[in-house]
Design a protein around this motif. Structure first.
Motif, PDB file in Angstrom:
ATOM      1  N   TRP A 151       0.861  -1.230  -0.058  1.00 44.57           N
ATOM      2  CA  TRP A 151      -0.130   0.008  -0.084  1.00 44.57           C
ATOM      3  C   TRP A 151       0.899   1.184  -0.091  1.00 44.57           C
ATOM      4  CZ3 TRP A 151      -5.488  -0.207   0.201  1.00 44.57           C
ATOM      5  CH2 TRP A 151      -5.938  -1.379   0.548  1.00 44.57           C
ATOM      6  N   SER A 153       0.300   5.664   0.893  1.00 42.39           N
ATOM      7  CA  SER A 153      -0.590   6.793   1.178  1.00 42.39           C
ATOM      8  C   SER A 153      -0.498   7.793   0.264  1.00 42.39           C
ATOM      9  CB  SER A 153      -0.370   7.211   2.819  1.00 42.39           C
ATOM     10  OG  SER A 153       1.013   7.778   2.724  1.00 42.39           O
ATOM     11  N   ALA A 274      -8.585   4.629   5.881  1.00 44.34           N
ATOM     12  CA  ALA A 274      -8.628   5.750   4.885  1.00 44.34           C
ATOM     13  C   ALA A 274      -9.797   6.969   4.984  1.00 44.34           C
ATOM     14  CB  ALA A 274      -8.366   5.097   3.376  1.00 44.34           C
ATOM     15  N   LEU A 281      -5.643   5.673   0.383  1.00 46.26           N
ATOM     16  CA  LEU A 281      -4.590   4.707   0.645  1.00 46.26           C
ATOM     17  C   LEU A 281      -4.746   3.895  -0.963  1.00 46.26           C
ATOM     18  CD1 LEU A 281      -4.962   3.316   4.116  1.00 46.26           C
ATOM     19  CD2 LEU A 281      -3.466   4.914   3.178  1.00 46.26           C
TER      20      LEU A 281
END
Ligand code: ADP
Ligand code: MG
Length: 324
Positions: A151, A153, A274, A281
């Motif tokens: 992931w 951000s 998120a 995200l």
């Protein structure tokens, strides 16, 4: 003005959580029961990390923010900071503005400035920051597991676009320009996200040297290959040629977003985080076993490896010999 006037005028504020703050030989703090201390230091050197005429308020903010980003990447709750300054001169206006930016960041994230050092010399700003993590809960680079999602951000690459704009290499239209320059000069450390990830992520790192370079650290330390799916990368800003925006996203530094890995069954929970934190995200790939050396690879929607020059562009390294 003496060194002590300078310190007491600009950097001595009552400690709110430390036992003893600025003014003695050492500061004193108490770590909460069951917590470990996370410690980090980052140095910003004029001419290397910022333009010597940079806005002092932004510099004050960024000097602390980059350290809080390292704490966030471990899942630590920021608590205390020490500030070592080397200054060419005691410029009152500059110092007042620098301190204002520094304390704005400190206040926002609940950090006490509890000590430091002040000397005359080339402009250099060095912060040591300390945070708390429940024992054993730190998000380490070596914690990624085979099969984890990867992931990212926020909007990585925007700081690099802002820098290219300042250097005259590209021309960013408004309002993108303002946004990119804000990312570059006054980055927001992802503290709340780091705390929220404690119970959900296996490994995390902050993107200070570029997505590929920093994800590469997770891959290497975890003994895995990071497979980045080109079609799952964050949306690129349309006002910038695609190749430039993609290069900034993958290799640009100074963004202070977080990259992390987590089990696929955490997807719903991460979507909730998120939304709650209002931080995008992006699930940009996965961690795979490797029979070769750990690495970062780009894959197309069919899962085929995309040859990509970016992969051979290492992150910024102050001591790498230039090849030319
Ligand atoms: P020492 O002689 O023990 O190194 P100093 O005279 O350098 O102490 O500093 C006096 C006090 O001011 C110490 O508590 C130190 O931590 C603090 N201090 C010095 N510079 C800074 C700074 N830039 N920001 C915050 N605290 C500082
Ligand atoms: Mg000293």
């Amino acid at each position: 003005m003496t060194e002590f006037d300078l310190i007491s005028r600009h950097f001595q504020r009552p400690a709110t959580t430390a036992l003893l703050g600025v003014g003695d030989d050492c500061a004193l703090t108490k770590v909460s029961p069951g917590m470990e201390l996370a410690l980090t230091t980052d140095m910003l050197v004029a001419g290397t990390h910022f333009f010597p005429d940079a806005d002092p308020h932004d510099l004050g903010w960024k000097t602390l923010a980059v350290n809080l980003s390292d704490l966030a990447a471990m899942g630590a709750n920021p608590r205390w900071a020490l500030l070592a300054l080397s200054l060419p001169a005691a410029d009152e206006n500059w110092l007042a503005s620098f301190a204002e930016g520094f304390f704005a960041c400190a206040q926002k994230f609940g950090v006490d400035l509890i000590g430091g050092d002040t000397t005359r010399g080339a402009l250099t700003l060095c912060v040591t920051a300390a945070g708390e993590i429940p024992a054993g809960a730190a998000l380490r680079r070596d914690g990624a597991r085979e099969g984890d999602d990867l992931w990212l951000s926020g909007q990585a690459g925007f700081a690099a676009l802002g820098l290219q704009h300042l250097q005259g290499d590209i021309e960013l239209p408004e309002p993108l320009c303002r946004l990119c320059l804000k990312r570059l000069h006054a980055p927001q450390p992802r503290v709340a996200l780091g705390l929220a990830l404690r119970d959900h992520a296996h490994a995390a790192i902050d993107i200070s040297d570029g997505v590929i370079a920093d994800v590469g650290h997770i891959a290497e330390r975890s003994g895995l290959t990071a497979e980045i799916l080109l079609h799952q990368l964050p949306r690129l800003p349309e006002a910038v040629p695609r190749a430039i925006a993609l290069a900034a996203l993958l290799t640009g530094g100074d963004d202070y977003e977080l990259a992390f890995t987590a089990l696929p069954d955490k997807r719903l929970e991460l979507a909730r985080i998120a939304a709650e934190l209002d931080v995008p995200l992006w699930r940009i790939g996965r961690m795979a076993a490797t029979s070769d050396a750990p690495s970062v690879q780009m894959l197309d929607p069919e899962g085929k490896i995309v040859p990509c020059d970016f992969l051979h562009t290492p992150g910024y390294d102050h001591f790498r010999e230039s090849s030319t």
